[in-house]
Design a protein around this motif. Structure first.
Motif, PDB file in Angstrom:
ATOM      1  N   GLU A   1      -1.091 -33.411-101.556  1.00  0.00           N
ATOM      2  CA  GLU A   1      -2.006 -33.789-102.619  1.00  0.00           C
ATOM      3  C   GLU A   1      -3.385 -34.962-101.848  1.00  0.00           C
ATOM      4  OE1 GLU A   1      -2.717 -34.848-105.827  1.00  0.00           O
ATOM      5  OE2 GLU A   1      -0.663 -34.396-106.373  1.00  0.00           O
ATOM      6  N   ARG A   2      -4.514 -34.596-101.793  1.00  0.00           N
ATOM      7  CA  ARG A   2      -4.907 -35.114-100.216  1.00  0.00           C
ATOM      8  C   ARG A   2      -5.764 -36.362-101.247  1.00  0.00           C
ATOM      9  NH1 ARG A   2      -5.051 -29.706 -98.745  1.00  0.00           N
ATOM     10  NH2 ARG A   2      -4.656 -29.246 -96.463  1.00  0.00           N
ATOM     11  N   ALA A   3      -6.002 -37.355-100.923  1.00  0.00           N
ATOM     12  CA  ALA A   3      -6.441 -38.814-100.918  1.00  0.00           C
ATOM     13  C   ALA A   3      -8.694 -38.171-101.256  1.00  0.00           C
ATOM     14  CB  ALA A   3      -7.472 -39.656 -99.790  1.00  0.00           C
ATOM     15  N   PRO A   4      -8.728 -38.835-102.451  1.00  0.00           N
ATOM     16  CA  PRO A   4     -10.238 -38.116-103.127  1.00  0.00           C
ATOM     17  C   PRO A   4     -11.291 -38.194-101.833  1.00  0.00           C
ATOM     18  CG  PRO A   4      -8.652 -40.221-104.147  1.00  0.00           C
ATOM     19  CD  PRO A   4      -8.230 -39.847-103.099  1.00  0.00           C
ATOM     20  N   ARG A   5     -11.825 -36.739-101.773  1.00  0.00           N
ATOM     21  CA  ARG A   5     -13.178 -36.437-100.395  1.00  0.00           C
ATOM     22  C   ARG A   5     -13.776 -38.117-100.441  1.00  0.00           C
ATOM     23  NH1 ARG A   5     -13.414 -35.098 -96.558  1.00  0.00           N
ATOM     24  NH2 ARG A   5     -11.445 -33.965 -97.033  1.00  0.00           N
ATOM     25  N   GLU A   6     -14.394 -39.040-101.766  1.00  0.00           N
ATOM     26  CA  GLU A   6     -15.250 -39.901-102.284  1.00  0.00           C
ATOM     27  C   GLU A   6     -15.008 -41.362-100.993  1.00  0.00           C
ATOM     28  OE1 GLU A   6     -15.211 -42.399-104.291  1.00  0.00           O
ATOM     29  OE2 GLU A   6     -17.459 -42.915-103.282  1.00  0.00           O
ATOM     30  N   ALA A   7     -13.866 -41.660-101.065  1.00  0.00           N
ATOM     31  CA  ALA A   7     -13.139 -42.163-100.583  1.00  0.00           C
ATOM     32  C   ALA A   7     -12.890 -41.918 -98.938  1.00  0.00           C
ATOM     33  CB  ALA A   7     -11.296 -42.762-100.990  1.00  0.00           C
ATOM     34  N   VAL A   8     -12.469 -40.501 -98.285  1.00  0.00           N
ATOM     35  CA  VAL A   8     -12.574 -40.032 -96.781  1.00  0.00           C
ATOM     36  C   VAL A   8     -13.935 -41.070 -96.680  1.00  0.00           C
ATOM     37  CG1 VAL A   8     -11.937 -38.730 -95.838  1.00  0.00           C
ATOM     38  CG2 VAL A   8     -10.647 -38.907 -97.591  1.00  0.00           C
ATOM     39  N   GLU A   9     -14.910 -39.671 -97.403  1.00  0.00           N
ATOM     40  CA  GLU A   9     -15.982 -40.548 -96.511  1.00  0.00           C
ATOM     41  C   GLU A   9     -16.601 -41.914 -96.628  1.00  0.00           C
ATOM     42  OE1 GLU A   9     -18.835 -37.887 -98.985  1.00  0.00           O
ATOM     43  OE2 GLU A   9     -17.496 -35.977 -98.598  1.00  0.00           O
ATOM     44  N   ARG A  10     -15.841 -42.776 -97.716  1.00  0.00           N
ATOM     45  CA  ARG A  10     -16.646 -43.424 -97.117  1.00  0.00           C
ATOM     46  C   ARG A  10     -15.522 -44.580 -96.544  1.00  0.00           C
ATOM     47  NH1 ARG A  10     -15.144 -46.106-102.922  1.00  0.00           N
ATOM     48  NH2 ARG A  10     -15.723 -48.111-102.397  1.00  0.00           N
ATOM     49  N   LEU A  11     -14.705 -44.277 -95.797  1.00  0.00           N
ATOM     50  CA  LEU A  11     -14.139 -45.170 -94.967  1.00  0.00           C
ATOM     51  C   LEU A  11     -14.037 -44.270 -94.586  1.00  0.00           C
ATOM     52  CD1 LEU A  11      -9.771 -44.713 -96.606  1.00  0.00           C
ATOM     53  CD2 LEU A  11     -11.050 -46.923 -95.999  1.00  0.00           C
TER      54      LEU A  11
ATOM     55  N   ALA B   1      -2.606 -42.507 -99.448  1.00  0.00           N
ATOM     56  CA  ALA B   1      -4.106 -41.516 -99.957  1.00  0.00           C
ATOM     57  C   ALA B   1      -4.218 -41.715-101.685  1.00  0.00           C
ATOM     58  CB  ALA B   1      -3.243 -39.905-101.142  1.00  0.00           C
ATOM     59  N   ALA B   2      -3.008 -42.788-101.918  1.00  0.00           N
ATOM     60  CA  ALA B   2      -3.401 -44.228-103.537  1.00  0.00           C
ATOM     61  C   ALA B   2      -3.589 -44.902-103.250  1.00  0.00           C
ATOM     62  CB  ALA B   2      -1.824 -43.719-103.879  1.00  0.00           C
ATOM     63  N   ASP B   3      -4.293 -45.424-102.336  1.00  0.00           N
ATOM     64  CA  ASP B   3      -4.856 -46.792-102.007  1.00  0.00           C
ATOM     65  C   ASP B   3      -6.584 -46.101-101.651  1.00  0.00           C
ATOM     66  OD1 ASP B   3      -3.092 -47.641-102.382  1.00  0.00           O
ATOM     67  OD2 ASP B   3      -2.129 -48.665-100.871  1.00  0.00           O
ATOM     68  N   ALA B   4      -6.570 -45.050-101.261  1.00  0.00           N
ATOM     69  CA  ALA B   4      -7.944 -44.772-100.491  1.00  0.00           C
ATOM     70  C   ALA B   4      -9.230 -45.930-101.058  1.00  0.00           C
ATOM     71  CB  ALA B   4      -7.938 -43.006 -99.660  1.00  0.00           C
ATOM     72  N   ALA B   5      -9.650 -45.461-102.544  1.00  0.00           N
ATOM     73  CA  ALA B   5     -10.363 -45.717-102.943  1.00  0.00           C
ATOM     74  C   ALA B   5     -10.212 -47.614-103.115  1.00  0.00           C
ATOM     75  CB  ALA B   5     -11.186 -45.806-104.391  1.00  0.00           C
TER      76      ALA B   5
ATOM     77  N   VAL C   1       3.926 -45.266 -87.091  1.00  0.00           N
ATOM     78  CA  VAL C   1       3.243 -45.847 -88.377  1.00  0.00           C
ATOM     79  C   VAL C   1       3.832 -44.131 -88.765  1.00  0.00           C
ATOM     80  CG1 VAL C   1       1.545 -44.467 -87.928  1.00  0.00           C
ATOM     81  CG2 VAL C   1       1.276 -46.623 -89.395  1.00  0.00           C
ATOM     82  N   LEU C   2       4.125 -44.437 -90.067  1.00  0.00           N
ATOM     83  CA  LEU C   2       4.321 -43.199 -90.893  1.00  0.00           C
ATOM     84  C   LEU C   2       2.807 -43.223 -91.821  1.00  0.00           C
ATOM     85  CD1 LEU C   2       7.078 -42.064 -92.541  1.00  0.00           C
ATOM     86  CD2 LEU C   2       6.642 -44.066 -94.597  1.00  0.00           C
ATOM     87  N   VAL C   3       3.332 -40.724 -91.492  1.00  0.00           N
ATOM     88  CA  VAL C   3       2.266 -40.786 -92.356  1.00  0.00           C
ATOM     89  C   VAL C   3       2.466 -39.644 -93.265  1.00  0.00           C
ATOM     90  CG1 VAL C   3       0.476 -39.185 -91.676  1.00  0.00           C
ATOM     91  CG2 VAL C   3       0.969 -41.125 -90.024  1.00  0.00           C
ATOM     92  N   HIS C   4       2.078 -39.527 -94.486  1.00  0.00           N
ATOM     93  CA  HIS C   4       2.290 -38.644 -95.579  1.00  0.00           C
ATOM     94  C   HIS C   4       1.273 -37.496 -94.998  1.00  0.00           C
ATOM     95  CE1 HIS C   4       5.007 -42.006 -96.985  1.00  0.00           C
ATOM     96  NE2 HIS C   4       5.894 -40.664 -97.500  1.00  0.00           N
ATOM     97  N   PRO C   5       2.217 -35.743 -95.285  1.00  0.00           N
ATOM     98  CA  PRO C   5       0.382 -34.870 -95.803  1.00  0.00           C
ATOM     99  C   PRO C   5      -0.861 -35.563 -97.211  1.00  0.00           C
ATOM    100  CG  PRO C   5       2.493 -34.439 -95.941  1.00  0.00           C
ATOM    101  CD  PRO C   5       2.656 -35.524 -95.896  1.00  0.00           C
ATOM    102  N   GLY C   6      -1.912 -35.860 -96.595  1.00  0.00           N
ATOM    103  CA  GLY C   6      -2.800 -36.376 -97.435  1.00  0.00           C
ATOM    104  C   GLY C   6      -3.168 -37.617 -97.616  1.00  0.00           C
ATOM    105  N   ASP C   7      -2.565 -38.632 -96.857  1.00  0.00           N
ATOM    106  CA  ASP C   7      -3.154 -39.776 -95.818  1.00  0.00           C
ATOM    107  C   ASP C   7      -4.529 -39.481 -95.395  1.00  0.00           C
ATOM    108  OD1 ASP C   7      -0.645 -41.073 -96.872  1.00  0.00           O
ATOM    109  OD2 ASP C   7      -0.020 -41.359 -95.559  1.00  0.00           O
ATOM    110  N   VAL C   8      -5.132 -40.777 -95.425  1.00  0.00           N
ATOM    111  CA  VAL C   8      -6.247 -40.329 -94.438  1.00  0.00           C
ATOM    112  C   VAL C   8      -6.418 -41.788 -92.779  1.00  0.00           C
ATOM    113  CG1 VAL C   8      -8.411 -41.750 -94.843  1.00  0.00           C
ATOM    114  CG2 VAL C   8      -7.284 -41.142 -97.174  1.00  0.00           C
ATOM    115  N   VAL C   9      -6.227 -40.461 -92.593  1.00  0.00           N
ATOM    116  CA  VAL C   9      -6.119 -40.940 -91.106  1.00  0.00           C
ATOM    117  C   VAL C   9      -7.004 -41.504 -90.391  1.00  0.00           C
ATOM    118  CG1 VAL C   9      -5.204 -40.560 -88.824  1.00  0.00           C
ATOM    119  CG2 VAL C   9      -3.962 -40.038 -91.394  1.00  0.00           C
ATOM    120  N   ILE C  10      -8.051 -42.511 -90.066  1.00  0.00           N
ATOM    121  CA  ILE C  10      -8.808 -42.655 -89.614  1.00  0.00           C
ATOM    122  C   ILE C  10      -8.254 -43.742 -87.655  1.00  0.00           C
ATOM    123  CG2 ILE C  10     -11.015 -44.327 -89.051  1.00  0.00           C
ATOM    124  CD1 ILE C  10      -9.998 -45.227 -92.203  1.00  0.00           C
TER     125      ILE C  10
END
Lengths: 228, 228, 228, 228, 228, 228
Positions: F13-23, F179-183, F159-168
């Protein structure tokens, strides 16, 4: 967004008492094997005396560097049979815990402390026989100024701990058993231990692991060459 | 080209038993001095209990990270009086060794283990009084999947060890005496120890090293200034 | 320009004997707190046996890596009740000190050694009950070839030490009390200890730090949220 | 007994020049793989600039901590195409080497330096484009007072080096090829590199390693479960 | 008793400007040698870009772990030509400093920062060409809650710094020149550099250090054996 | 009981693409602050070139020490815009990743790699401009023999990482956004950045943080004493 700071959760879903008791009779290495070789903290949390052992349900604490305020918040959440597991938002070896907090934790029923940070008054802690598994021993005092959290999931020395998980600590390290798996892991670990007892006797009699575990063929297939 | 992996050498030219016995009565620091201040491993291999001591002829093991298969191959090569010396192809603190292997090694006559890696079941190992000098204590389990070697020259914690060399380990560290030099080193170390006994008495009586070792002139020539 | 090398100062202004004795009855953590949380060395100087304790007036030594010549120069400057504090011009774990020097230091009246470097013969040192707080245990021998200094200010494991300062070392670490502050610090530390005794009893009876230290309001103001 | 200290060996059996040249066109990782995954130093010797590379026949130096005397003895033994490999009798980060020695080494034909110790003047060394692979950068000066050795076998950052061996150093680490194996290793490494070129093209086109290396069956047999 | 915490000293006796300027044209290694091989910090403060260099008079800061409040207090004390030197009461790698503070420090005239702690925004700092020599790079944010001090003597990475001392930092490390010695050290360092220039030419021409420094006799007397 | 080993989860379950781009337009420090100072890995994952930057949705890998088999399993799960985050069941610096895997990952659309382990071929990786944030650089080869997992939650460098989280990942470290907090985090971080821009201008003009952040009163209340 839940940042994980500034929270104290009062309700903890603890692993069943009976499973905790069974796990408390087993070693960290055995339990880790029974979990498919998972659940271990990094090997950086030695006990403050050789042979120290603790097993309980986790009260988790997230500390700020140089600040032990949350340890006092945690004390109130301790129920008999709990073990406190303290992580820090950054690496810090300050003495977050000493004999006064140990007195308080014990009065509340805590069976021990695992802390990715420093502790002090270790001579007193040894005399109290309060088992502590710290990253460091350091007299450095801390302040009470910045909020962390209590009973949120924490990463402690590389292992994820949820409040209520079973945490076992001994000379070999620290292992975390998710609360929901406690009974199943206890059973698997007990079976493993029984199995090892039989093997120990055969090895003591001089039988080789090469034969006991039937390794000779596999070694030959892998290409092992014996030379003189 | 001999890559050093996938080999088990059965024949080991062991240092003479009599020299090993003489060396076993001497400390690591004394033997290291008697060898012209050579032969020491890095100071990263503390004993699993204070005062642990081992001296034997080396069976060497080259492990792969996370894999203790070769320990079982090594067990078969052990003769009474041997000490196992285990190195790894990369830095790894996994628990390569525990109470089952200790039972097997002891049944074969091993007097101890020096390992540039992790061990577990240390409480059991202490109760067995099986002396182990590991880089780390870690419950982490290992697999049996990839070949290393047995009885090839290895570098263990920075020191080169050939099979059959005398390896002495105590609280002060680990020293390696080439098999061919064992008798000569034993003699030199015994002489050194006798010499130190006399000095100790004079120092205990209050004589200064400055006078005992005749240092005052050399210090003055080097330019030491006494001020008030 | 005073480079700090090649000097041995004979005159040391030692802290008053009576203050040293009072400080010797207090722990490192307590004294550090009484100094406003200052004066601690980095937590890298563990005692060579659990429970070791030393408190004395500092004779300082500045060593060169791999060279223990200055330890002999220092021996002559020791007066009964002194503790030797040895730093090194670069990080080095060689065995600068062993049972012979311990014999000499004790004969001169030294009560212990704090050293940002290695020591050896630790089994003998334990048997002698000579308390040493070293950075490392290492059999590596040293030479006597290059001048350092004795009784100059040194930085040892991150803490500044002047000759004559009171240095206290125990399981919790090493703390340095400037000679001129010794009496004042002793008084403050004694007061602190008395205060802690009362708190310990209340915590043992189950009272929480949250109430004892009146933290609930401050936590609420800082934003702590209790959730279920 | 040959303690390894106080010796300078003048005669070095160098690996054949043609093999050294072939090896100089290959990377450290490729050569290490071609040797059956052996011969690597610990990953503690980064180059002083990204992309630095050196390949030559080893002149070995055994230093004493804080003492660079033997570097000057080594300089005289350098022949064009040699690389100097310096180890130390204990861990020490002092600045054993700087721009003056680099000037001298280069004048003698050295192609680089690998050193398990510190170096200084790194800005000058970068400007000279003299490739150095040190454990540390440290301005700390050294003395010239105690003998080590030149052209004896040394253990440098965990790897054994004999004088005359081929030593290759780049961003990925340092690998040692025994002089006698140089031609054979060069051939194996060249074959490996050719093989990798073909694979790279297929992977770039989107083919998976799972298929390219035929892993799917083995993964299934090992028990890998795909879930959704 | 002056605990060193909670103080900001406004008056700083700075080293003479002319001496600072002379020292700013010299490297850290040269200055350290000119001070008789003293004054160096531990080699744990690499520049944030290769070739970064800073030389100024010290404004000192004593931080609490996880707290950068005192950096703002320090900013007001900066005069043009100062370098900020920040220590911490315990080891802590949090990001005490970033581009905003760099902007402020530069606006006040600071020439750089040496910090025994972490910094962040290093990409911005590089673009600003603000030279920083930190122990770590870490994005971890800090709070502003607990008092440290400004312009008290501090130990930073093992070296003692008084406000007003000259601090020079480059690729080779960080050296501290006491304010009172600045002119004398500058002269000695300039002399040393001139002397090295002549030696460099002779070494480049192929002359050996053995001859240039007249070492052959001393080596023979020390017992060096040449063998073939 | 789900031990976490031997599993490859295909659905992420990937974070929304638009939020990833902003991040992806924000720095690690800013995002970490916007999350209430949480989400950071330990500062042990430096980029392989200064200024490297990557932001994507996480494909997670759990490796066994010395074994990179799971990297190939992971490659198949990569979708364009993903970043691979690799953890290991124990600390291990072997070279799990090199230019061939980078070629494959890039062909699948990966934007980078964060790995709590070693990588090799870094010169090639830099030339490919494939951003990698490893714990170590090490040529050491790995095997393909033991199962780990793909797309299970992992702890990577603390740091804990779930698949789909945004990693910078950038020069300042690595931050993980659920992922759920990305936006929400993107919005908070953008606001923070805008706020900092205004502050930067005022600080550049010479205004002090003491005034800009209104600290003088609080410092006085905390007891700061200005002395001359």
């Amino acid at each position: 967004m839940n940042t994980g700071l500034g929270i104290c959760r009062r309700h903890v879903e603890r692993a069943p008492r009976e499973a905790v008791e069974r796990l408390s009779r087993l070693g960290v290495a055995t339990v880790h094997e029974a979990m498919g070789r998972t659940g271990l903290a990094h090997p950086v949390l030695p006990p403050i005396w050789p042979g120290a052992h603790a097993c309980g349900t986790a009260i988790t604490v997230l500390l700020q560097p140089g600040d032990n305020w949350m340890m006092h918040v945690a004390a109130e959440q301790i129920r008999p049979g709990d073990i406190v597991v303290a992580a820090c938002t950054s690496e810090n070896a300050d003495g977050f815990f000493g004999d006064l907090l140990a007195t308080s934790f014990r009065a509340r029923g805590a069976v021990g402390l695992v802390i990715d940070g420093g502790v002090r008054d270790v001579k007193d802690l040894r005399e109290m026989r309060f088992p502590v598994f710290p990253r460091a021993v350091h007299a450095k005092g801390t302040v009470k100024a910045t909020l962390g959290s209590v009973n949120v999931p924490v990463v402690c020395a590389g292992v994820l701990v949820h409040p209520g998980d079973v945490v076992i600590a001994d000379d070999d390290g620290v292992v975390v058993v998710p609360a929901a798996d406690a009974a199943e892991v206890a059973a698997a670990a007990e079976a493993r231990e029984a199995n090892e007892r039989a093997k120990r006797a055969r090895l003591a009699a001089g039988e080789l692991g090469l034969d006991l575990y039937d390794m000779r063929d596999k070694l030959a297939k892998a290409g092992l060459r014996y030379i003189d």
